[in-house]
Design an enzyme around this catalytic site. Structure first.
Site, PDB file in Angstrom:
ATOM      1  N   GLY A 321       0.834  -1.203   0.000  1.00  0.00           N
ATOM      2  CA  GLY A 321       0.000   0.000   0.000  1.00  0.00           C
ATOM      3  C   GLY A 321       0.867   1.251   0.000  1.00  0.00           C
ATOM      4  N   TRP A 324       2.392   1.645  -3.426  1.00  0.00           N
ATOM      5  CA  TRP A 324       1.395   2.091  -4.411  1.00  0.00           C
ATOM      6  C   TRP A 324       1.468   3.611  -4.573  1.00  0.00           C
ATOM      7  CZ3 TRP A 324      -2.753   5.473  -3.723  1.00  0.00           C
ATOM      8  CH2 TRP A 324      -3.697   5.512  -4.749  1.00  0.00           C
ATOM      9  N   HIS A 325       1.807   4.304  -3.476  1.00  0.00           N
ATOM     10  CA  HIS A 325       1.827   5.762  -3.537  1.00  0.00           C
ATOM     11  C   HIS A 325       2.982   6.300  -4.385  1.00  0.00           C
ATOM     12  CE1 HIS A 325      -0.948   5.265  -0.182  1.00  0.00           C
ATOM     13  NE2 HIS A 325      -1.364   6.486  -0.444  1.00  0.00           N
ATOM     14  N   GLY A 326       4.026   5.538  -4.549  1.00  0.00           N
ATOM     15  CA  GLY A 326       5.104   6.039  -5.383  1.00  0.00           C
ATOM     16  C   GLY A 326       6.377   5.246  -5.220  1.00  0.00           C
ATOM     17  N   PHE A 465       0.134  10.441  -7.526  1.00  0.00           N
ATOM     18  CA  PHE A 465       0.102   9.001  -7.327  1.00  0.00           C
ATOM     19  C   PHE A 465      -0.661   8.320  -8.456  1.00  0.00           C
ATOM     20  CE2 PHE A 465       0.024  10.570  -2.726  1.00  0.00           C
ATOM     21  CZ  PHE A 465       1.387  10.760  -2.753  1.00  0.00           C
TER      22      PHE A 465
END
Lengths: 465, 109
Positions: A321, A324-326, A465
């Site tokens: 998770g 996923w943001h970067g 994102f």
């Protein structure tokens, strides 16, 4: 095209008029919405409209094959290929350069330094959101929870402009049934929609922008040049800013979709009144946390694989998770922090140890979340450590925080301790107004926000994102 | 139901508790509300419109639009319709300039 701009306002007015003008035909309505969504997305970069269409084609085609396949083996093969294709798009645009740079670093350490083919890839806006949406549709069809739908519906599901660039991650199960017939408006949803749009505008254009420009950005830009108090208050400021920024986008997205007759799920629920990290994730970016729970955590075995397995699954889910943001180590550390604390909470609960009193639990949770935001916001791991060391330096002079900034921080936190149904209660009253009076109220609210807003509008944090 | 979801996920915030007001031509009510709001903002916030047009790339059309927006703003100014927005903006600037002590001397005001 950002929501709180006149460009978007005019785009919305045209789209609203055209879409409702052709609502005698649901198909034409959807086609117009699709074209409007591509115009909206193309305002950033027309080339990526092709990527969006290609992604929709992959998911539509894969779902059709899965739905018509005779054997489970074929279905499994196609869903695997489809998921890999989605991850391939995400991986190429978002993580290719990161992994190559890391590989280059490792090779240099081992004495095999090489010039690796970095591509300096431009990240398509919203790619993380629409690929996750596509994958969930595909998996739901594979699991027999959804039928394979038409190309128009799937393309619109993935392209629908209110959620396209920063969520919420609206799943097929939420939106596809709503595409079956021309939706009907009622005064309730319109009153709430306009309230959410105006409320979101205030949170973004006034609270988030003011905190960002005059406190958070300068302090995080050079933490070593600021006092401990500035660093601490800027960390609190960022906690308020990111909430007001991201929840504002979600509110406006939900409101705009509702004006076209579609219902999006709730994405935020007063996250800083959470009593634990697990509670926090039931309140923050709900569409992502429920996605991770349903398609990753449960897929890994969830809580059915013993204490060790459950904790491993929590940690892996939060790490991914975070990633996923970067493509940055700081996001992984942020995810790891959230994962580790949730593992501790799980073990604590299983050991039947007494919980903290409610106010203390909220305070502790908020500070763990704020600690995580420092890594989330910092340019690098080293910068985050400099920041934390600076807070510990013990220099308690105020160099940045004005009364207005302090007031906005308090206000941003106060939103969390109002009755959870306050906006709905207000909307219940607004729906009874005659249109000219309601229009006057909306105009007055927007005028007030425009008078207070910071000059210019910075992009939403979650656009990256 | 396609999947198990908790109550807070299932509900959209736009679904208000209790019985919704059906009928009463909701689309016309919505369109009228938006039209009134847009018209009032066009008048009371004429300066923002003029600034927006001026920021666009210079073309013949843009220059014509800029002249029109400028005239519109001047007309609204003349009748005092933009005064509330300017007064509110002035108060906000005063709030921005308040200080506890000698903090943020260079901050935008």
């Amino acid at each position: 095209m950002l929501f709180p701009t006149l460009d978007f306002g005019l785009f919305f007015l045209m789209a609203f008029a055209l879409v409702w003008a052709v609502s005698g035909s649901n198909e034409w309505r959807k086609i117009l919405l699709l074209l409007a969504s591509w115009v909206f997305y193309g305002a950033w970069d027309w080339r990526f409209v092709a990527l969006l269409i290609a992604s929709a084609l992959i998911n539509w085609g894969s779902a059709q094959i899965i739905y018509r396949a005779d054997t489970r083996g074929t279905q499994k093969l196609v869903v695997t290929i489809g998921v890999i294709a989605n991850l391939g798009i995400l991986g190429f645009f978002k993580y290719y350069d990161f992994f190559l740079e890391e590989l280059g670093g490792l090779l240099a350490i081992w004495g095999f330094a090489r010039d690796l083919p970095l591509l300096q890839i431009v990240l398509p806006v919203g790619v993380s959101f629409f690929t996750f949406q596509g994958m969930s549709y595909l998996i739901d069809v594979y699991r027999g929870r959804l039928r394979a739908e038409s190309l128009l519906d799937i393309t619109l599901l993935m392209s629908f402009f209110p959620h396209l660039v920063a969520g919420p991650i609206v799943r097929g199960a939420d939106l596809l049934p709503q595409f079956k017939a021309t939706p009907k408006l009622n005064r309730d949803m319109v009153a709430m929609a306009l309230l959410l749009i105006v409320w979101g505008l205030f949170k973004k254009a006034v609270v988030a922008s003011e905190l960002s420009v005059n406190l958070v950005d300068p302090v995080f830009f050079d933490p070593s040049a600021h006092t401990s108090l500035d660093l601490l208050l800027a960390a609190y400021g960022y906690a308020v800013q990111i909430y007001c920024d991201f929840s504002a986008y979600s509110d406006m997205a939900i409101g705009i979709a509702a004006l076209f007759g579609y219902r999006f799920p709730r994405n935020f629920n007063q996250p800083y009144r959470a009593r634990s990290l697990q509670d926090f994730w039931r309140r923050w970016h709900i569409s992502l946390s429920s996605w991770l729970r349903d398609y990753l955590y449960i897929g890994l075995g969830g809580n059915r694989s013993g204490t060790f397995g459950q904790n491993r699954n929590i940690l892996l889910t939060m790490l991914l998770g975070g990633f996923w943001h970067g493509a940055k180590w700081t996001f992984l550390i942020w995810g790891a922090l959230h994962g580790i604390v949730q593992v501790i909470e799980t073990l604590w609960r299983k050991a039947k140890l007494p919980g903290l009193p409610k106010p203390l639990a909220i305070l502790v949770t908020f500070h763990i979340v704020t600690l995580g935001w420092i890594f989330f916001r910092a340019e690098s791991f080293d910068a985050a450590i400099v920041y934390l060391n600076g807070i510990g330096a013990g220099d308690w002079q105020n160099g940045m925080t004005t009364p207005l900034l302090a007031g906005l921080m308090v206000l941003g936190m106060a939103f969390h301790f109002t009755p959870p149904d306050l906006t709905q209660r207000i909307a219940l009253r607004l729906r009874l107004l005659h249109a000219p009076w309601f229009g006057l109220l909306v105009a007055a609210a927007i005028l007030l926000i425009d008078a207070m807003r910071y000059e210019g509008v910075a992009p939403f944090i979650y656009y990256q994102f | 139901m396609a999947r198990e979801m908790k109550d807070q996920e299932l509900q959209s915030p736009v679904d208000l508790p209790g019985a919704p007001i059906e009928g009463h031509r909701p689309l016309a009510w919505t369109a009228a509300t938006i039209a009134v709001a847009a018209f009032l903002l066009l008048c009371a916030n004429a300066g923002t419109l003029a600034a927006w047009v001026d920021e666009k790339p210079v073309t013949e059309t843009q220059q014509q639009a800029s002249a029109l927006a400028g005239e519109w703003k001047a007309t609204m100014d003349r009748y005092g319709i933009t005064a509330p927005r300017e007064a509110l903006h002035g108060w906000w600037k005063q709030l921005q300039s308040l200080r506890f002590g000698d903090e943020a001397p260079d901050a935008t005001q």
